[in-house]
Design a protein around this motif. Structure first.
Motif, PDB file in Angstrom:
ATOM      1  N   LEU A 178       0.855  -1.196   0.000  1.00  0.00           N
ATOM      2  CA  LEU A 178       0.000   0.000   0.000  1.00  0.00           C
ATOM      3  C   LEU A 178       0.886   1.240   0.000  1.00  0.00           C
ATOM      4  CD1 LEU A 178      -2.485   1.819   0.419  1.00  0.00           C
ATOM      5  CD2 LEU A 178      -2.359   1.281   2.868  1.00  0.00           C
ATOM      6  N   ASP A 179       0.772   2.043  -1.037  1.00  0.00           N
ATOM      7  CA  ASP A 179       1.447   3.343  -1.114  1.00  0.00           C
ATOM      8  C   ASP A 179       0.395   4.384  -0.730  1.00  0.00           C
ATOM      9  OD1 ASP A 179       2.573   5.740  -1.795  1.00  0.00           O
ATOM     10  OD2 ASP A 179       3.131   5.164  -3.828  1.00  0.00           O
ATOM     11  N   SER A 180       0.265   4.651   0.568  1.00  0.00           N
ATOM     12  CA  SER A 180      -0.833   5.524   1.020  1.00  0.00           C
ATOM     13  C   SER A 180      -0.636   6.961   0.553  1.00  0.00           C
ATOM     14  CB  SER A 180      -0.985   5.473   2.540  1.00  0.00           C
ATOM     15  OG  SER A 180       0.203   5.925   3.170  1.00  0.00           O
ATOM     16  N   GLY A 181       0.637   7.391   0.406  1.00  0.00           N
ATOM     17  CA  GLY A 181       0.885   8.743  -0.085  1.00  0.00           C
ATOM     18  C   GLY A 181       0.263   8.952  -1.453  1.00  0.00           C
ATOM     19  N   ALA A 182       0.263   7.880  -2.271  1.00  0.00           N
ATOM     20  CA  ALA A 182      -0.308   7.992  -3.615  1.00  0.00           C
ATOM     21  C   ALA A 182      -1.793   8.325  -3.538  1.00  0.00           C
ATOM     22  CB  ALA A 182      -0.086   6.700  -4.398  1.00  0.00           C
ATOM     23  N   LEU A 183      -2.485   7.795  -2.522  1.00  0.00           N
ATOM     24  CA  LEU A 183      -3.924   8.086  -2.403  1.00  0.00           C
ATOM     25  C   LEU A 183      -4.152   9.580  -2.143  1.00  0.00           C
ATOM     26  CD1 LEU A 183      -5.194   5.020  -0.337  1.00  0.00           C
ATOM     27  CD2 LEU A 183      -5.545   5.481  -2.778  1.00  0.00           C
ATOM     28  N   TYR A 184      -3.288  10.176  -1.297  1.00  0.00           N
ATOM     29  CA  TYR A 184      -3.413  11.616  -1.054  1.00  0.00           C
ATOM     30  C   TYR A 184      -3.009  12.417  -2.283  1.00  0.00           C
ATOM     31  CZ  TYR A 184      -4.353  10.376   3.737  1.00  0.00           C
ATOM     32  OH  TYR A 184      -4.934   9.842   4.859  1.00  0.00           O
ATOM     33  N   ARG A 185      -1.977  11.939  -2.971  1.00  0.00           N
ATOM     34  CA  ARG A 185      -1.562  12.616  -4.199  1.00  0.00           C
ATOM     35  C   ARG A 185      -2.667  12.574  -5.262  1.00  0.00           C
ATOM     36  NH1 ARG A 185       4.208  13.302  -4.924  1.00  0.00           N
ATOM     37  NH2 ARG A 185       5.294  12.728  -3.015  1.00  0.00           N
ATOM     38  N   ILE A 186      -3.310  11.399  -5.428  1.00  0.00           N
ATOM     39  CA  ILE A 186      -4.382  11.284  -6.422  1.00  0.00           C
ATOM     40  C   ILE A 186      -5.550  12.171  -6.031  1.00  0.00           C
ATOM     41  CG2 ILE A 186      -6.006   9.729  -7.577  1.00  0.00           C
ATOM     42  CD1 ILE A 186      -4.051   7.447  -6.702  1.00  0.00           C
ATOM     43  N   ARG A 216     -10.535   2.443   2.685  1.00  0.00           N
ATOM     44  CA  ARG A 216      -9.876   2.075   1.422  1.00  0.00           C
ATOM     45  C   ARG A 216      -8.465   1.560   1.699  1.00  0.00           C
ATOM     46  NH1 ARG A 216     -10.526   4.149  -4.141  1.00  0.00           N
ATOM     47  NH2 ARG A 216     -12.131   5.589  -3.434  1.00  0.00           N
ATOM     48  N   GLN A 217      -7.799   2.187   2.664  1.00  0.00           N
ATOM     49  CA  GLN A 217      -6.444   1.740   3.010  1.00  0.00           C
ATOM     50  C   GLN A 217      -6.480   0.380   3.711  1.00  0.00           C
ATOM     51  OE1 GLN A 217      -3.747   5.183   4.380  1.00  0.00           O
ATOM     52  NE2 GLN A 217      -5.804   6.049   4.583  1.00  0.00           N
ATOM     53  N   ARG A 218      -7.445   0.226   4.636  1.00  0.00           N
ATOM     54  CA  ARG A 218      -7.520  -1.046   5.377  1.00  0.00           C
ATOM     55  C   ARG A 218      -7.873  -2.213   4.469  1.00  0.00           C
ATOM     56  NH1 ARG A 218     -10.110   1.719  10.759  1.00  0.00           N
ATOM     57  NH2 ARG A 218      -8.096   2.352  11.625  1.00  0.00           N
ATOM     58  N   ASP A 219      -8.560  -1.928   3.368  1.00  0.00           N
ATOM     59  CA  ASP A 219      -8.932  -2.979   2.418  1.00  0.00           C
ATOM     60  C   ASP A 219      -7.710  -3.631   1.760  1.00  0.00           C
ATOM     61  OD1 ASP A 219     -11.580  -2.644   2.918  1.00  0.00           O
ATOM     62  OD2 ASP A 219     -11.996  -1.416   1.141  1.00  0.00           O
ATOM     63  N   PHE A 220      -6.561  -2.959   1.828  1.00  0.00           N
ATOM     64  CA  PHE A 220      -5.347  -3.534   1.229  1.00  0.00           C
ATOM     65  C   PHE A 220      -4.805  -4.693   2.056  1.00  0.00           C
ATOM     66  CE2 PHE A 220      -5.462   0.259  -1.238  1.00  0.00           C
ATOM     67  CZ  PHE A 220      -4.694   0.030  -2.359  1.00  0.00           C
ATOM     68  N   ARG A 221      -5.318  -4.853   3.281  1.00  0.00           N
ATOM     69  CA  ARG A 221      -4.825  -5.920   4.146  1.00  0.00           C
ATOM     70  C   ARG A 221      -5.444  -7.239   3.720  1.00  0.00           C
ATOM     71  NH1 ARG A 221      -4.616  -5.194  10.650  1.00  0.00           N
ATOM     72  NH2 ARG A 221      -3.186  -6.901  11.111  1.00  0.00           N
ATOM     73  N   ARG A 238       2.626   7.738   6.556  1.00  0.00           N
ATOM     74  CA  ARG A 238       2.979   8.616   7.670  1.00  0.00           C
ATOM     75  C   ARG A 238       2.323   8.148   8.965  1.00  0.00           C
ATOM     76  NH1 ARG A 238       4.932  10.049   3.639  1.00  0.00           N
ATOM     77  NH2 ARG A 238       5.668  12.066   2.958  1.00  0.00           N
ATOM     78  N   ASP A 239       1.134   7.550   8.808  1.00  0.00           N
ATOM     79  CA  ASP A 239       0.331   7.183   9.989  1.00  0.00           C
ATOM     80  C   ASP A 239      -0.100   5.718   9.921  1.00  0.00           C
ATOM     81  OD1 ASP A 239      -1.345   7.405   7.796  1.00  0.00           O
ATOM     82  OD2 ASP A 239      -3.010   8.232   8.959  1.00  0.00           O
ATOM     83  N   MET A 240       0.663   4.903   9.195  1.00  0.00           N
ATOM     84  CA  MET A 240       0.277   3.490   9.045  1.00  0.00           C
ATOM     85  C   MET A 240       0.291   2.783  10.406  1.00  0.00           C
ATOM     86  SD  MET A 240      -0.355   3.179   5.824  1.00  0.00           S
ATOM     87  CE  MET A 240      -1.065   4.776   6.094  1.00  0.00           C
ATOM     88  N   GLY A 241       1.333   3.039  11.199  1.00  0.00           N
ATOM     89  CA  GLY A 241       1.459   2.364  12.491  1.00  0.00           C
ATOM     90  C   GLY A 241       0.651   3.025  13.600  1.00  0.00           C
TER      91      GLY A 241
END
Ligand code: C5P
Length: 223
Positions: free
Chosen positions: A32-40, A115-120, A130-133
């Motif tokens: 999961l590249d979460s930064g990409a979601l904010y960039r998009i 959407r991020q949690r769905d990657f698990r 930045r805030d994954m953990g």
């Protein structure tokens, strides 16, 4: 079932992307590249004529994001928005600025949470951000916080952009990095801080493969 997650957090340019890709490949896990979601999200706002500062409208854009990640032959993750390849556009300095502005808005972060949690998914996930953990995967069994001095991060970014044939100024990059660090660390919601149980690694003077080995060691200790 709850699949294992390794979270990789830290400031931009610390080497999270490189480390995360190495880990994902090593374990054969999702990425999961979460930064990409904010960039998009920032990019989609530009396309829709939505002001980055208009929080409710930005959150709506974030909820509706029509995006997909695809693995390129070169091992790089490609980003599709509305079916179009926007990888290069969102990776620009401007894309990073937009991401950082929309990411400071609580309802935008909320909109992207599930959407991020769905990657698990099986067999496991490497989550870069930045805030994954701290926020998204607080139960992750291994949390890495990767950092490096601002000067070193600016230098790496400089080499990277020059390699792509872009003309950039090193002092300008350093200023941008410091400005984004300040915005990411001081924001009220999900500020950039290590999780209490994170392993902090400073990559200023450590090459990528040594960082990777250090993380594998931590992973093996945890079984
Ligand atoms: O990691 P990347 O540079 O692509 O992230 C771009 C911006 O998105 C960051 O500067 C940060 O403001 C924001 N971001 C965030 N939370 C994440 C990932 C990125 O706030 N988990």
């Amino acid at each position: 079932a709850s699949w294992p997650v390794i979270t990789v957090d830290g400031p931009g340019g610390a080497g999270k992307g490189t480390l995360s890709r190495m880990l994902a490949e090593h374990f054969g896990w999702h990425f999961l590249d979460s930064g990409a979601l904010y960039r998009i999200t920032g990019y989609a706002c530009l396309q829709a004529g939505v002001d980055w500062a208009d929080e409710p409208a930005v959150a709506e854009v974030a909820r509706q994001l029509d995006t997909r990640f695809v693995m390129g032959a070169d091992g790089e993750v490609g980003v599709l928005y509305a079916g179009r390849d926007v990888t290069a556009v969102i990776r620009s300095e401007e894309g990073g600025r937009g991401a950082s502005v929309v990411a400071a808005q609580p309802s935008v972060r909320e909109a992207l949470l599930e959407r991020q949690r769905d990657f698990r998914q099986a067999p496991g996930l490497i989550a870069d951000g930045r805030d994954m953990g701290t926020v998204v995967f607080p139960d992750a069994p291994l949390k890495i916080f990767l950092t490096a001095s601002a000067e070193e991060r600016a230098r790496r970014r400089y080499e990277q952009l020059r390699g792509k044939g872009e003309s950039v100024s090193l002092p300008r990059l350093l200023e941008d990095i410091k400005e984004r660090d300040a915005r990411d660390s001081s924001r009220a919601i999900a500020p950039l801080v290590p999780a209490r149980d994170a392993v902090v690694i400073d990559s200023t003077a450590t090459p990528a493969d040594a960082v990777f080995e250090a993380v594998l060691l931590e992973a093996s200790r945890r079984g």
